[in-house]
Design a protein around this motif. Structure first.
Motif, PDB file in Angstrom:
ATOM      1  N   THR A 195     -99.829-103.055 -32.834  1.00  0.00           N
ATOM      2  CA  THR A 195     -98.865-101.857 -32.382  1.00  0.00           C
ATOM      3  C   THR A 195     -97.938-101.301 -33.200  1.00  0.00           C
ATOM      4  OG1 THR A 195     -97.274-103.629 -31.133  1.00  0.00           O
ATOM      5  CG2 THR A 195     -99.283-102.830 -29.904  1.00  0.00           C
ATOM      6  N   MET A 196     -97.811-101.982 -34.377  1.00  0.00           N
ATOM      7  CA  MET A 196     -96.703-101.694 -35.298  1.00  0.00           C
ATOM      8  C   MET A 196     -97.592-102.322 -36.694  1.00  0.00           C
ATOM      9  SD  MET A 196     -94.020-104.736 -34.236  1.00  0.00           S
ATOM     10  CE  MET A 196     -94.460-104.400 -32.418  1.00  0.00           C
ATOM     11  N   GLU A 197     -96.736-101.795 -37.825  1.00  0.00           N
ATOM     12  CA  GLU A 197     -96.884-102.228 -39.258  1.00  0.00           C
ATOM     13  C   GLU A 197     -96.659-103.813 -39.169  1.00  0.00           C
ATOM     14  OE1 GLU A 197     -95.274 -99.670 -41.874  1.00  0.00           O
ATOM     15  OE2 GLU A 197     -96.808 -98.042 -41.407  1.00  0.00           O
ATOM     16  N   ARG A 200     -92.822-104.627 -39.760  1.00  0.00           N
ATOM     17  CA  ARG A 200     -91.942-104.438 -38.598  1.00  0.00           C
ATOM     18  C   ARG A 200     -92.338-105.819 -37.639  1.00  0.00           C
ATOM     19  NH1 ARG A 200     -88.003-104.333 -35.570  1.00  0.00           N
ATOM     20  NH2 ARG A 200     -88.181-103.217 -33.151  1.00  0.00           N
ATOM     21  N   TYR A 201     -93.650-105.985 -37.565  1.00  0.00           N
ATOM     22  CA  TYR A 201     -94.120-107.288 -36.756  1.00  0.00           C
ATOM     23  C   TYR A 201     -93.298-108.527 -37.136  1.00  0.00           C
ATOM     24  CZ  TYR A 201     -97.004-110.562 -34.103  1.00  0.00           C
ATOM     25  OH  TYR A 201     -97.458-111.429 -33.435  1.00  0.00           O
ATOM     26  N   ASP A 242    -103.600-102.761 -25.630  1.00  0.00           N
ATOM     27  CA  ASP A 242    -102.474-101.754 -26.316  1.00  0.00           C
ATOM     28  C   ASP A 242    -103.277-100.613 -27.125  1.00  0.00           C
ATOM     29  OD1 ASP A 242    -100.672-103.873 -25.803  1.00  0.00           O
ATOM     30  OD2 ASP A 242    -101.406-104.933 -27.784  1.00  0.00           O
ATOM     31  N   THR A 243    -102.412 -99.739 -27.598  1.00  0.00           N
ATOM     32  CA  THR A 243    -102.762 -98.865 -28.378  1.00  0.00           C
ATOM     33  C   THR A 243    -102.652 -99.156 -29.777  1.00  0.00           C
ATOM     34  OG1 THR A 243    -102.088 -96.985 -26.746  1.00  0.00           O
ATOM     35  CG2 THR A 243    -102.404 -96.414 -29.174  1.00  0.00           C
ATOM     36  N   HIS A 245    -102.100 -99.263 -33.704  1.00  0.00           N
ATOM     37  CA  HIS A 245    -101.334 -98.302 -34.685  1.00  0.00           C
ATOM     38  C   HIS A 245    -102.123 -97.935 -35.847  1.00  0.00           C
ATOM     39  CE1 HIS A 245     -98.376 -97.437 -37.904  1.00  0.00           C
ATOM     40  NE2 HIS A 245     -97.321 -97.298 -37.073  1.00  0.00           N
ATOM     41  N   PRO A 246    -102.046 -96.576 -36.043  1.00  0.00           N
ATOM     42  CA  PRO A 246    -102.606 -96.312 -37.291  1.00  0.00           C
ATOM     43  C   PRO A 246    -102.880 -96.970 -38.512  1.00  0.00           C
ATOM     44  CG  PRO A 246    -101.436 -94.299 -36.571  1.00  0.00           C
ATOM     45  CD  PRO A 246    -100.846 -95.553 -35.907  1.00  0.00           C
ATOM     46  N   TYR A 247    -101.814 -97.782 -38.890  1.00  0.00           N
ATOM     47  CA  TYR A 247    -101.959 -98.817 -39.818  1.00  0.00           C
ATOM     48  C   TYR A 247    -103.148 -99.638 -39.758  1.00  0.00           C
ATOM     49  CZ  TYR A 247    -100.894-102.687 -42.938  1.00  0.00           C
ATOM     50  OH  TYR A 247    -101.183-103.499 -44.046  1.00  0.00           O
ATOM     51  N   TRP A 248    -103.504 -99.960 -38.602  1.00  0.00           N
ATOM     52  CA  TRP A 248    -104.658-101.045 -38.504  1.00  0.00           C
ATOM     53  C   TRP A 248    -105.783-100.143 -38.203  1.00  0.00           C
ATOM     54  CZ3 TRP A 248    -103.562-105.971 -39.368  1.00  0.00           C
ATOM     55  CH2 TRP A 248    -102.247-106.452 -39.516  1.00  0.00           C
ATOM     56  N   ARG A 249    -105.742 -99.111 -37.322  1.00  0.00           N
ATOM     57  CA  ARG A 249    -107.051 -98.327 -37.257  1.00  0.00           C
ATOM     58  C   ARG A 249    -107.448 -97.745 -38.409  1.00  0.00           C
ATOM     59  NH1 ARG A 249    -104.722 -94.742 -34.092  1.00  0.00           N
ATOM     60  NH2 ARG A 249    -104.711 -93.216 -35.567  1.00  0.00           N
TER      61      ARG A 249
END
Length: 268
Positions: A195-197, A200-201, A242-243, A245-249
């Motif tokens: 859900t976050m980079e 940030r995690y 969860d949705t 995050h673009p970082y992972w997707r």
């Protein structure tokens, strides 16, 4: 040596259903090798006879060490930062724990030695150190390297894999099972991871897991000079809440993101 607060509580260990189950070492190793052979029929079961074995993170009660000793390893070494040296003298170590292991191994592989000899070899052939740098005093390279839900906790991981290559003997083999979950008590094992980079995690939850995915670890092993394969154990796509995050997707295929447990195996 870590402070007492950072060592395993041995009384809790030897009375816990998890760690006191003496069938656990064989069950894990046999399961992982069965999964590998389903995908890679040419995988030969690990042969411990006469081998030097390194296990990363053996846990509180010597991990695969007693099994490796029963199967004839010449030496077993493990790095375990939380190891409590009192295990050797704990009243529940030899009986019931080692005795239960001995009975299980004898049933599986047939009689190989008396129980007293098994205990003697366990004490003589097993070395556990809290120093994860593995100094040369441990003596030579290793023929077999193992770990069970450890690599996901190691930082820096890529440099550590390079070190593993330096510690591997010619013709050495390895098997590492990696749990890619969050290791947090949440309803879904991957909940909150994507859900976050990463930075940030880490700021929010700490660095208990390093967040590398299976494709990263596979590349680390191959870049270090290992002939490495990845065999998926199982994924956790179902009920993911969860949705992403673009970082992972943008960096990982869904098959990699949702892989919960994978087995890395091969040799040099």
């Amino acid at each position: 040596m870590p402070a007492d607060a950072e060592r395993y509580d041995l009384d809790a260990v030897f009375t816990s259903p998890k760690y006191s189950r003496t069938q656990r070492p064989f069950d894990f190793l046999n399961r992982y090798q069965m999964i590998i052979r389903r995908v890679h029929p040419d995988w030969d079961p690990l042969d411990f006879s006469g081998k030097r074995v390194l296990e990363l993170g053996c846990g509180p009660n010597l991990g695969w060490g007693p099994l490796a000793v029963f199967l004839g390893c010449s030496a077993y070494v493990s790095t375990e930062p939380m190891f409590h040296a009192g295990v050797w003298d704990h009243p529940l170590f030899e009986r019931p724990y080692l005795l239960g292991c001995f009975r299980d191994f004898t049933g599986l592989f047939g009689p190989r030695m008396a129980f007293a000899e098994f205990c003697r070899q366990v004490r003589e052939r097993i070395t556990v150190t809290t120093d994860t740098r593995l100094q040369e005093k441990l003596g030579g390279r290793f023929d077999i390297m193992l770990s069970n839900s450890v690599l996901e906790h190691i930082t820096p991981l890529q440099e550590s894999v390079v070190a593993l290559r330096d510690w591997t003997a010619p013709g050495g083999r390895f098997l590492h099972c990696v749990d890619f979950g969050s290791h947090r008590p949440l309803p879904h094992p991957l909940q909150g991871l994507f859900t976050m980079e990463p930075e940030r995690y880490f700021q929010k939850h700490g660095r208990h897991v390093n967040l590398f995915r299976a494709s990263d670890i596979l590349e680390f092993f191959r870049q270090a000079g290992f002939d490495c394969q990845l065999t998926p154990y199982y994924s956790a796509r179902e009920y993911y809440p969860d949705t992403i995050h673009p970082y992972w997707r943008d960096r990982y295929d869904p098959e990699i993101l949702f892989l919960k447990v994978g087995i890395f195996h091969g040799g040099i």
